[in-house]
Design an enzyme around this catalytic site. Structure first.
Site, PDB file in Angstrom:
ATOM      1  NE  ARG A  27     -23.253   2.401  20.817  1.00 35.65           N
ATOM      2  CZ  ARG A  27     -23.767   2.464  22.233  1.00 35.65           C
ATOM      3  NH1 ARG A  27     -24.925   3.014  22.596  1.00 35.65           N
ATOM      4  NH2 ARG A  27     -22.847   1.851  23.238  1.00 35.65           N
ATOM      5  CE  LYS A  42     -14.961   6.654  -0.440  1.00 33.29           C
ATOM      6  NZ  LYS A  42     -13.897   6.619  -1.380  1.00 33.29           N
ATOM      7  CD  GLU A  72     -10.557  15.176  -5.847  1.00 30.41           C
ATOM      8  OE1 GLU A  72     -11.028  14.305  -6.602  1.00 30.41           O
ATOM      9  OE2 GLU A  72     -10.005  14.950  -4.883  1.00 30.41           O
ATOM     10  CE  LYS A 123     -18.212  11.831  -3.924  1.00 33.04           C
ATOM     11  NZ  LYS A 123     -17.057  12.366  -3.094  1.00 33.04           N
ATOM     12  CD  GLU A 169     -14.236   3.248  -2.814  1.00 30.67           C
ATOM     13  OE1 GLU A 169     -14.524   4.379  -2.618  1.00 30.67           O
ATOM     14  OE2 GLU A 169     -13.271   2.731  -2.888  1.00 30.67           O
ATOM     15  NE  ARG A 182     -17.945   7.032  -2.488  1.00 31.79           N
ATOM     16  CZ  ARG A 182     -18.550   7.662  -1.612  1.00 31.79           C
ATOM     17  NH1 ARG A 182     -19.682   7.199  -0.911  1.00 31.79           N
ATOM     18  NH2 ARG A 182     -18.325   8.719  -0.921  1.00 31.79           N
ATOM     19  CG  ASN A 195     -10.939   6.280  -4.613  1.00 35.28           C
ATOM     20  OD1 ASN A 195     -11.261   7.285  -4.125  1.00 35.28           O
ATOM     21  ND2 ASN A 195     -11.564   5.277  -4.591  1.00 35.28           N
ATOM     22  CG  HIS A 249      -8.039   9.818  -5.222  1.00 31.30           C
ATOM     23  ND1 HIS A 249      -8.445  10.428  -6.373  1.00 31.30           N
ATOM     24  CD2 HIS A 249      -8.630  10.405  -4.158  1.00 31.30           C
ATOM     25  CE1 HIS A 249      -9.402  11.377  -6.092  1.00 31.30           C
ATOM     26  NE2 HIS A 249      -9.365  11.362  -4.657  1.00 31.30           N
ATOM     27  CG  HIS A 255      -4.387   8.625  -1.160  1.00 31.88           C
ATOM     28  ND1 HIS A 255      -5.299   7.843  -0.818  1.00 31.88           N
ATOM     29  CD2 HIS A 255      -5.015   9.952  -1.186  1.00 31.88           C
ATOM     30  CE1 HIS A 255      -6.673   8.426  -0.799  1.00 31.88           C
ATOM     31  NE2 HIS A 255      -6.424   9.731  -0.937  1.00 31.88           N
ATOM     32  CG  HIS A 271      -6.803  15.224  -1.514  1.00 36.06           C
ATOM     33  ND1 HIS A 271      -6.215  13.784  -1.117  1.00 36.06           N
ATOM     34  CD2 HIS A 271      -7.950  15.126  -2.226  1.00 36.06           C
ATOM     35  CE1 HIS A 271      -7.379  13.243  -1.888  1.00 36.06           C
ATOM     36  NE2 HIS A 271      -8.066  13.943  -2.505  1.00 36.06           N
TER      37      HIS A 271
END
Ligand code: NAD
Ligand code: GLY
Length: 371
Positions: A128, A150, A192, A234, A244, A248, A252, A255, A259, A272
């Site tokens: 955990r 993330k 990026e 960032k 997010e 935030r 993206n 993206h 994606h 990517h």
């Protein structure tokens, strides 16, 4: 923008109350024992790396960590986006349990964004939650993926669909590691970096344009500034919206299209960063068709993306109804709401907005931008 002229180590801070941490940026940090001196005490460290990065840097990191941990273990994963999946994640848990690792064990992600995202997810869920450190070795990971917490693996139906928000204790950006990066991966990282300009900082975009040749030539001072400024932007965004729920999402930019390209072609075909580079150009075209930016801005961005060695035309994902296939893939996106795609668009230079767009307009953009 004033750029630095000396290569001094710097720290950027992520301010998230008790989850705050430093990002250390400099040359020669990875193999220095002092880099890790403030980490929580533990008996065991597990370095997670891959078949490409481990032979280059694991010995250095292992030696530095031996000053602090009595047991320093290494697990070497298969390399590549295609391995950002359950079976590979399971290898990390196998190593942790097989070696009797307790809940104080510190995980070290040594590699690019794939290793970083998977190690972070393993750290979030092992017993955990155990501490972890990001040691990013790609430009993309230094300017983006190692920062902000993330973590994820891919699902065949969608990218980064299974994961958690889980912050590292420390990020170590060793600029020396970038010396061994293949040119295509350097370009992926530039995507990026470019992203931060249109969404938040036009002076930084000006600087990237004038420094691109130096960045491609891996000038250490230029790289240091690019990593630092990217991390600062960032940190500023993540500090306002860790999970997010709002701002935030602007990170993206590019993206949603990107994606779709990555999953539509099969993970690993396009990098990517290549998907993000091309996706930014497509999103800029969409912004223009919605009347948010001038054509000249779209052209400027496309030119910079191309100069960075990145694709500006999207691939054909389906012979029949290519735009329909993009739309289908883009609906499987974490920003989608009730099946409606939400795009990060440029709402004037330096400002981003997240909103839906009519399918007909999106189809026009895809038809115009794919070859
Ligand atoms: P990657 O991790 O696949 O690394 C790229 C390639 O470079 C790999 O083959 C790797 O082994 C190799 N490599 C790494 N460091 C090297 C070095 N110093 N020298 C030589 N080779 C080296 O890809 P990436 O571009 O670093 O990361 C992409 C991943 O990051 C994607 O899965 C993406 O979804 C994720 N990502 C996550 C976030 C986030 O916020 N968590 C943000 C952006 C991207
Ligand atoms: N790379 C997008 C984010 O971290 O939010």
């Amino acid at each position: 923008m004033q750029a630095p002229t000396l290569l001094e180590p710097v720290q950027v801070h992520i301010n998230l109350a008790e989850r705050s941490y430093p990002i250390c940026i400099g040359a020669g940090l990875l193999g220095a024992a002092s880099t890790y001196q403030h980490l929580p005490p533990a008996s065991t460290a597990l370095i997670v790396s891959n078949t490409t990065v481990a032979p280059l840097y694991a010995a250095q990191l292992q030696a530095a960590l031996q000053a602090r941990y009595s047991k320093v273990l290494l697990i070497t994963l298969p390399d590549g986006e295609a391995h950002k999946d359950w079976p590979t994640l399971q290898l990390i848990f196998d190593a942790l349990l097989g070696n009797g690792c307790d809940r104080k064990t510190v995980l070290f992600a040594l590699g690019g964004g794939v290793v970083g995202d998977m190690t972070g997810f393993a750290a979030a869920s092992y017993m955990r939650g155990v501490p972890f450190v990001q040691v990013p070795t790609t430009l993309l990971a230094q300017v983006d993926s190692s920062v902000g917490g993330k973590t994820a693996i891919n699902h065949p139906l969608g990218k980064n669909m299974i994961g958690a928000f889980y912050q590292p204790q420390l990020v170590v950006c060793d600029l020396d590691a970038l010396k061994t990066l293949p040119p295509r991966e350097l370009s992926a990282g530039l995507a990026e970096i470019i992203k931060y300009g249109p969404i938040a900082d036009m002076p930084f975009l000006d600087w990237i344009e004038s420094s691109l040749d130096a960045l491609v030539a891996r000038d250490p001072v230029a790289l240091a500034h690019a990593v630092q400024r990217s991390c600062e932007i960032k940190a500023w965004v993540v500090g306002q919206d860790e999970r997010e729920t709002g701002v935030r999402a602007i990170l993206n930019f590019g993206h949603t299209f990107g994606h779709a390209i990555e999953s539509g072609l099969g993970y690993g075909q396009w990098l990517h960063g290549e998907g993000v580079g091309c996706g930014m150009v497509m999103a800029a075209h969409l912004s223009q068709r919605l009347g948010l930016v001038e054509k000249s801005f779209v052209e400027r961005l496309a030119q910079l993306v191309a100069r960075a060695g990145l694709p500006v035309k999207g691939p054909i994902l389906a012979v029949q109804d290519n735009a329909g296939r993009y739309l289908e893939l883009m609906r499987i996106d974490k920003k989608s709401e009730a099946g409606e795609i939400r795009f990060v668009l440029i709402d004037g230079p330096g400002r981003a907005v997240v909103r839906a767009a009519p399918d007909a307009l999106v189809r026009e953009v895809i038809d115009a931008c794919c070859a």
